[in-house]
Design a protein around this motif. Structure first.
Motif, PDB file in Angstrom:
ATOM      1  N   ARG A   1       0.553  -1.631   0.052  1.00  0.00           N
ATOM      2  CA  ARG A   1       0.079   0.104   0.340  1.00  0.00           C
ATOM      3  C   ARG A   1       0.724   1.578  -0.229  1.00  0.00           C
ATOM      4  N   ARG A   2       1.198   2.273  -1.138  1.00  0.00           N
ATOM      5  CA  ARG A   2       1.363   3.358  -0.911  1.00  0.00           C
ATOM      6  C   ARG A   2       0.570   4.366  -0.626  1.00  0.00           C
ATOM      7  N   ILE A   3       1.198   5.851  -0.665  1.00  0.00           N
ATOM      8  CA  ILE A   3       0.642   7.268  -0.685  1.00  0.00           C
ATOM      9  C   ILE A   3       1.459   8.024  -0.842  1.00  0.00           C
ATOM     10  N   PRO A   4       0.577   8.533  -2.573  1.00  0.00           N
ATOM     11  CA  PRO A   4       0.638   9.159  -3.599  1.00  0.00           C
ATOM     12  C   PRO A   4       1.620  10.516  -2.568  1.00  0.00           C
ATOM     13  N   ALA A   5       2.398  10.800  -2.486  1.00  0.00           N
ATOM     14  CA  ALA A   5       2.943  12.107  -2.084  1.00  0.00           C
ATOM     15  C   ALA A   5       2.021  13.271  -2.278  1.00  0.00           C
ATOM     16  N   GLU A   6       1.752  13.646  -3.504  1.00  0.00           N
ATOM     17  CA  GLU A   6       0.724  14.433  -3.483  1.00  0.00           C
ATOM     18  C   GLU A   6      -0.611  14.558  -2.515  1.00  0.00           C
ATOM     19  N   ALA A   7      -0.670  12.977  -2.674  1.00  0.00           N
ATOM     20  CA  ALA A   7      -1.308  13.282  -1.432  1.00  0.00           C
ATOM     21  C   ALA A   7      -1.621  13.405  -0.132  1.00  0.00           C
ATOM     22  N   VAL A   8      -0.642  13.639   0.522  1.00  0.00           N
ATOM     23  CA  VAL A   8      -0.058  14.024   1.747  1.00  0.00           C
ATOM     24  C   VAL A   8      -0.491  15.608   1.596  1.00  0.00           C
ATOM     25  N   ASN A   9      -0.129  16.328   0.716  1.00  0.00           N
ATOM     26  CA  ASN A   9      -0.124  17.712   0.621  1.00  0.00           C
ATOM     27  C   ASN A   9      -2.171  17.720   0.362  1.00  0.00           C
ATOM     28  N   GLU A  10      -2.192  17.309  -0.796  1.00  0.00           N
ATOM     29  CA  GLU A  10      -3.383  17.122  -0.658  1.00  0.00           C
ATOM     30  C   GLU A  10      -4.595  17.144   0.045  1.00  0.00           C
ATOM     31  N   PHE A  11      -4.936  16.535   0.739  1.00  0.00           N
ATOM     32  CA  PHE A  11      -5.344  15.855   2.669  1.00  0.00           C
ATOM     33  C   PHE A  11      -5.089  17.475   2.672  1.00  0.00           C
ATOM     34  N   LEU A  12      -3.850  17.336   3.605  1.00  0.00           N
ATOM     35  CA  LEU A  12      -4.283  18.474   4.709  1.00  0.00           C
ATOM     36  C   LEU A  12      -4.421  19.950   3.924  1.00  0.00           C
ATOM     37  N   ALA A  13      -4.257  20.098   2.779  1.00  0.00           N
ATOM     38  CA  ALA A  13      -4.986  21.450   1.867  1.00  0.00           C
ATOM     39  C   ALA A  13      -6.461  21.367   2.474  1.00  0.00           C
ATOM     40  N   ARG A  14      -7.059  20.251   2.592  1.00  0.00           N
ATOM     41  CA  ARG A  14      -8.986  20.013   2.660  1.00  0.00           C
ATOM     42  C   ARG A  14      -8.655  20.201   3.785  1.00  0.00           C
ATOM     43  N   ARG A  15      -7.822  19.315   5.357  1.00  0.00           N
ATOM     44  CA  ARG A  15      -8.611  19.879   6.315  1.00  0.00           C
ATOM     45  C   ARG A  15      -8.101  21.113   6.304  1.00  0.00           C
ATOM     46  N   LEU A  16      -7.339  21.742   6.096  1.00  0.00           N
ATOM     47  CA  LEU A  16      -6.905  23.071   6.544  1.00  0.00           C
ATOM     48  C   LEU A  16      -7.484  24.174   6.134  1.00  0.00           C
ATOM     49  N   SER A  17      -8.710  23.976   4.640  1.00  0.00           N
ATOM     50  CA  SER A  17      -9.703  24.639   4.470  1.00  0.00           C
ATOM     51  C   SER A  17     -10.507  24.570   4.919  1.00  0.00           C
ATOM     52  N   ALA A  18     -10.950  23.407   5.936  1.00  0.00           N
ATOM     53  CA  ALA A  18     -12.306  22.538   6.346  1.00  0.00           C
ATOM     54  C   ALA A  18     -11.891  22.962   7.879  1.00  0.00           C
ATOM     55  N   THR A  19     -11.058  23.543   8.698  1.00  0.00           N
ATOM     56  CA  THR A  19     -10.516  23.589   9.979  1.00  0.00           C
ATOM     57  C   THR A  19     -11.255  25.766   9.752  1.00  0.00           C
ATOM     58  N   ASP A  20     -12.005  25.446  11.167  1.00  0.00           N
ATOM     59  CA  ASP A  20     -11.897  26.654  11.991  1.00  0.00           C
ATOM     60  C   ASP A  20     -11.116  27.227  13.105  1.00  0.00           C
TER      61      ASP A  20
END
Length: 98
Positions: free
Chosen positions: A74-93
Motif C-alpha cells: 500500500r502506497r500513498i502518493p506524496a501529493e495526496a499528503v499535501n492535498e489531504f492537509l490542504a482539505r483539512r486546513l480549508s475545513a478548519t475553523d
C-alpha cells in the motif's frame, strides 16, 4: 493553486523570535528522508503528517486520503499528503476550540 507562504521575517515577528533563530530551527527540522519519493509507505506518510499509522489507515479506508496498491504493498502518493492537509486546513475553523 497554492498560495504563497509568509516570509520568514514575518513569521518570526508573529512568533516573537529572531529571524536567525527561526531559520536555524527550520534548518534543523528539515526532513531527513528521501524527499524525491513519489509514493510513500503508510509509516512515511503518517510521519510527514504527524499522526500514527493506525489513524492514517483509517483515513485510507474511508477514502479521505488517496492510496494505491502496488502488488501487496500500500502506497500513498506524496501529493495526496499535501492535498489531504490542504482539505483539512480549508475545513478548519480557527475560531473554534478543538
Amino acid at each position: 493553486m497554492p498560495q504563497p507562504g509568509l516570509p520568514v521575517s514575518q513569521i518570526a515577528q508573529l512568533l516573537d523570535v529572531s529571524e536567525d533563530a527561526l531559520r536555524t530551527l527550520m534548518a534543523e527540522r528539515r526532513p531527513t528522508g528521501d524527499t524525491t519519493l513519489v509514493a510513500l509507505t503508510v509509516t512515511e506518510a503518517a510521519r510527514r503528517i504527524g499522526i500514527g499509522r493506525t489513524k492514517l489507515y483509517e483515513y485510507v479506508s474511508s477514502g479521505e486520503i488517496a492510496s494505491v496498491k502496488i502488488g501487496s504493498l500500500r502506497r500513498i502518493p506524496a501529493e495526496a499528503v499535501n492535498e489531504f492537509l490542504a482539505r483539512r486546513l480549508s475545513a478548519t475553523d480557527f475560531g473554534a476550540a478543538a
